[in-house]
Design an enzyme around this catalytic site. Structure first.
Site, PDB file in Angstrom:
ATOM      1  N   GLU A  47       7.012  -0.241  -0.750  1.00 23.56           N
ATOM      2  CA  GLU A  47       6.323   0.902  -1.348  1.00 23.56           C
ATOM      3  C   GLU A  47       5.758   1.864  -0.293  1.00 23.56           C
ATOM      4  OE1 GLU A  47       4.845  -1.061  -5.588  1.00 23.56           O
ATOM      5  OE2 GLU A  47       3.413  -0.886  -3.931  1.00 23.56           O
ATOM      6  N   GLU A  60      10.180  -4.599  -8.964  1.00 23.60           N
ATOM      7  CA  GLU A  60       8.926  -5.211  -9.405  1.00 23.60           C
ATOM      8  C   GLU A  60       8.624  -4.774 -10.829  1.00 23.60           C
ATOM      9  OE1 GLU A  60       5.472  -4.597  -7.026  1.00 23.60           O
ATOM     10  OE2 GLU A  60       6.505  -4.943  -5.123  1.00 23.60           O
TER      11      GLU A  60
END
Length: 690
Positions: free
Chosen positions: A158, A323
Site C-alpha cells: 500500500e 486484501e
C-alpha cells in the site's frame, strides 16, 4: 472483447484463496505453525502473502540475517501444494535502520522529520533506503527465486504518502526542470505565478507545498502530486531491480487501495500511471458494508465501480483482491461485523467484476498493537469453530468450483471515464461548492443506471482508447489533457455517442483555465458554450422540463449554456435561467454528443440513459429479469458464459432467466431452474454455453 487471459504464472490454474500470513509475529509460539498448516487446509486456502512488514524478523541487526522461519513457511506451503506471494519488506523498516541512518525517515510538509514508527515512514528518495531495500530484496530473490511455492512478488505494501526532506526537494526541482524543458519561464506560465507576485527567478526558490509556506498555487500542488506518484514509482522500480534480474519469470504486483469507507478511489497516487509498471493489478477492498448512511445495494454499486476501474487498468486482464476482511475492520468509525452471507456475497461480487482471487487481511489475529481486533480468518480462540471461519471455508469450496472462471473477461460496450488528475484538480479548485463537488460520487451516479440494468461497464482512464464502445460517458471532466478533445471528436465523428456534464473542459493539464469559452477543446464536438455555473445551497433545487413534458429537479449545480448547433432536450423552468437549456444533443459526423448542464436527479438519468440504451440496442450479457438490488454480471470466454446472480438486499428476490436458457449451478454441478428466488444476501454462480 471476449477472451480468456493466460495466467501470469503457470501455477495459477484456479482462483487464489488465502491472504496475509504473519508467522514472523509468532516466532515465540512454535506450535502456531502446526496449527496454521491444518487450519489452512480446513479453510480451503491455497495462497498466502508472506513477509509483509517482516524486515525486523529477517534482519534483526544490520547484516545479521534470520531466514530460517521463512524457509519453514515456504517449505510447508510447497508440501501442501500451496502458493506463496512473497513480499518485499520495505513498507516498514527496522528500528536499527532509523537509528543508524536517520535520512531514511520522512519529513512532513511542516518540514519536521518524523520519529521512527508507523509504516511507510520512509523517504522514497533516500539513497540509503534504496540501497538497503535492494540488498534485502536480492537476498530474497537468491534464496527463494526457484522455490516451488513462489508464484508472485508482492512489492512493499500500500504505497502512499510523501516526504519533504532536502533530498526530495532536490529531486522535485530536477523533475520540474525535465517537465518544463529547464525553462523557468514555462514553469512560471504554467503555474500562473504572476498571481500574488509568486514568480520564481531560480529553481532553488521552489519548495513543495507547505502549511506554513505556499499551498495556493494550484499548478504547484498538481505537479507535486505528479512528482510524488513518479517518485514512488521510481522507488518501486528500484526495489524490483534484483527481482527482475534474478527471477524474470516471477510476476510482480503491489496492492493499490480504495479510499474508505465510501469506496472513493484513493487519490494519493495516480494508479493509471502506476499500472503500467506492474504485471497484474491487485487492490485492497474494505467497503463499509451495513453502514447507516446508504443501502447495501447502493454501496454495492460503488464497489462494483471501483472493481471495474481496476479491471480496465490492464486493458481487461483479471485483477486480484489482495486484501479484504472476512468479518470486520478496526478503523471504521463504527466497526460492524459482516452479516451472515455477506462475506460470500461480497466475494462473489469481486469475482463477477474480474477478480481471480479472494485474499484476506488477515489470516490470524495478532495478540497486540493496533490491528489485534481487525478481522481475520482465525480468531484469538485459535480453532475453526467460528461463524467467520465456516464462511471463509464455504467461500474456499466455492472458489474451487469456480476454477474455470479464472482468466475470463467482461465484455462491455459502455465506458465511464474516471481521471485521478481531474479528481486532484477539482478537490483543489476554490470555487463551486466546497463540499458538493463530489467528482467520484458523480461518476458513480452515472454508473448506477447501467449497474441497475445489469449492463456491463468499463471504467476507463483518459489514456485508454474510446473506440470499440457504443457509449462513452465522462462526468465532470474538469481537466482536459492535451489532445483529448481531438480524440473525442474523432470518436463521435466515426459514430460514437459521447456524454459529458457541467464543469467539464474548464482547465488544461496545468490547471490553467481555457480561454475562449468553456468547455474548451470539447466546445466544437458538443455544439455549446458555457457562460457560468450557479452553485445551489444544499437545500435548494431547480426545476427542469424535458421535451416530453416530464418535470425533474436539479441540485448543487446549474450551468448557463448557449447553443452553437446543439438542440435543447431539456430546459430550466425556474430562476433567471428559465427557458435555457439544461441538457443538449448534437449530431457530429456520424455520431452524437450530449451535454448535461446540471446535476440532475436520478430519475432524469434513468430516463435519459434509458432512451440511449434503447436507441443503441445496448443489452445485458444474458436476458434476465430481476428487481432493483439484484445484480447480474457475466464473465465469459469464446465458448462459455459464467453468470453471477447477487442479491444485495435484506429480502428474498425473484430472478427470471429466459425459459430456454440452460443453466448449471457451478457450486453443485446441478441444472438450475430458470426461475428461482435468492435469499437475503444470497448469490449463485451459473454456467451456460454461449
Amino acid at each position: 472483447m471476449t477472451k480468456r487471459w493466460e495466467p501470469v504464472h503457470p501455477a495459477m490454474t484456479g482462483m487464489l484463496h488465502g491472504g496475509d500470513y504473519n508467522p514472523d509475529q509468532w516466532l515465540g509460539y512454535p506450535h502456531i505453525l502446526d496449527e496454521d498448516d491444518e487450519l489452512m487446509k480446513l479453510a480451503h486456502t491455497n495462497t498466502m502473502s508472506v513477509n509483509i512488514f517482516g524486515w525486523s524478523a529477517l534482519e534483526p541487526e544490520e547484516g545479521v540475517y534470520r531466514f530460517e522461519w521463512l524457509d519453514e513457511v515456504m517449505d510447508r506451503a510447497a508440501a501442501r501444494g500451496g502458493h506463496i506471494i512473497l513480499a518485499t519488506p520495505s513498507g516498514a523498516r527496522p528500528a536499527w535502520m532509523s537509528e543508524q541512518y536517520p535520512e531514511v525517515l520522512r519529513v512532513s510538509s511542516n518540514r519536521v522529520r518524523n520519529l521512527h514508527g508507523l509504516r511507510h515512514n520512509h523517504c522514497f528518495t533516500s539513497p540509503v533506503y534504496r540501497k538497503k531495500t535492494q540488498q534485502i530484496n536480492r537476498l530474497l530473490a537468491e534464496r527463494y527465486g526457484k522455490h516451488p511455492a513462489l508464484i508472485m512478488w508482492h512489492i512493499s505494501n500500500e504505497y502512499g504518502g510523501d516526504c519533504h526532506c532536502d533530498l526530495c526537494q532536490d529531486a522535485f526541482r530536477k523533475w520540474l526542470q525535465v517537465r518544463y524543458d529547464n525553462s523557468l519561464d514555462k514553469l512560471n506560465h504554467a503555474w500562473w505565478t504572476g498571481f500574488w507576485s509568486h514568480r520564481f527567478s531560480s529553481w532553488s526558490q521552489i519548495e513543495s507545498p507547505a502549511p506554513h509556506g505556499e499551498n495556493q498555487v494550484h499548478g504547484l500542488n498538481l505537479d507535486w502530486r505528479r512528482f510524488v506518484t513518479d517518485q514512488t514509482i521510481d522507488f518501486y522500480q528500484s526495489e524490483i531491480v534484483p527481482l527482475r534480474e534474478l527471477t524474470p519469470d516471477i510476476p510482480v504486483t503491489t496492492n493499490f487501495m480504495g479510499n474508505y469507507p465510501d469506496m472513493r478511489p484513493f487519490t494519493g497516487l495516480n494508479y493509471e500511471a502506476f499500472a503500467k509498471h506492474v504485471d497484474i493489478i491487485s487492490w485492497d477492498a474494505y467497503p463499509a458494508w451495513h453502514n447507516n448512511w446508504e443501502s447495501t445495494a447502493s454501496l454495492a454499486k460503488d464497489v462494483a465501480f471501483v472493481n471495474d476501474l481496476y479491471r480496465r487498468l490492464k486493458d481487461g486482464r483479471p485483477f486480484l483482491i489482495m486484501e479484504c476482511t472476512p468479518s470486520l475492520v478496526n478503523w471504521h468509525e463504527v466497526n460492524k461485523a459482516k452479516r451472515p452471507g455477506m462475506h460470500k456475497l461480497s466475494s462473489v461480487q469481486s469475482i463477477a467484476h474480474g477478480s481471480d482471487s479472494i485474499l484476506y487481511f488477515q489470516w490470524r489475529k495478532g495478540r497486540g498493537a493496533s490491528e489485534k481486533f481487525h478481522g481475520a480468518v482465525v480468531d484469538h480462540a485459535g480453532h475453526p469453530d467460528t461463524r467467520v471461519f465456516r464462511e471463509v471455508a464455504e467461500v474456499g469450496r466455492l472458489l474451487e468450483q469456480l476454477a474455470p472462471v479464472t482468466g475470463t473477461s467482461v465484455d462491455a460496450k459502455v465506458a465511464i471515464l474516471y481521471d485521478w488528475e481531474t479528481d486532484w484538480a477539482l478537490a483543489d479548485a476554490q470555487g463551486f461548492g466546497q463540499d458538493s463537488k463530489q467528482y467520484v460520487r458523480t461518476c458513480q451516479e452515472h454508473y448506477r443506471v447501467f449497474w441497475e440494468r445489469n449492463i456491463p461497464v468499463d471504467v476507463i482512464t483518459p489514456d485508454k482508447p474510446l473506440e470499440g464502445y457504443q457509449l462513452v460517458i465522462a462526468p465532470m471532466l474538469y481537466m482536459l489533457r492535451e489532445g483529448f478533445g481531438t480524440r473525442v471528436e474523432d470518436y463521435v465523428r466515426q459514430g460514437g455517442r459521447f456524454v459529458t456534464t457541467y464543469a467539464s473542459g474548464m482547465v488544461d493539464e496545468n490547471d490553467l483555465a481555457f480561454l475562449g469559452g468553456f468547455p474548451g477543446p470539447l466546445r466544437e464536438v458538443l455544439g455549446i458554450w458555457s457562460e457560468e455555473i450557479d452553485t445551489l445551497y444544499p437545500e435548494e433545487t431547480r426545476e427542469l422540463v424535458d421535451a416530453d413534458g416530464n418535470v425533474y429537479a436539479a441540485r448543487d449545480y446549474c450551468e448557463l449554456i448557449h447553443l452553437e448547433g446543439a438542440e435543447a432536450i431539456a430546459s430550466f423552468s425556474s430562476d433567471f435561467y428559465q427557458g435555457q437549456a439544461a441538457a443538449t444533443a448534437y449530431s457530429y459526423g456520424s455520431g452524437r454528443s450530449y451535454y448535461l448542464a446540471a446535476r440532475h436527479e436520478a430519475r432524469f438519468h434513468d430516463a435519459f440513459y434509458g432512451k440511449l440504451i434503447e436507441e443503441l440496442s445496448i443489452t445485458t450479457a444474458i436476458p434476465v429479469e430481476a428487481d432493483a438490488g439484484v445484480s447480474i454480471q457475466v464473465r465469459s470466454d469464446e465458448e462459455t458464459q459464467y453468470v453471477f446472480a447477487m442479491n444485495f438486499t435484506e429480502r428474498e428476490q425473484p430472478v427470471q432467466f429466459a425459459n430456454d436458457a440452460v443453466l448449471t449451478d457451478m457450486a453443485t454441478g446441478e441444472q438450475q431452474h430458470t426461475s428461482f428466488v435468492l435469499p437475503p444476501y444470497g448469490s449463485v454462480v451459473l454456467r451456460t454455453e454461449r
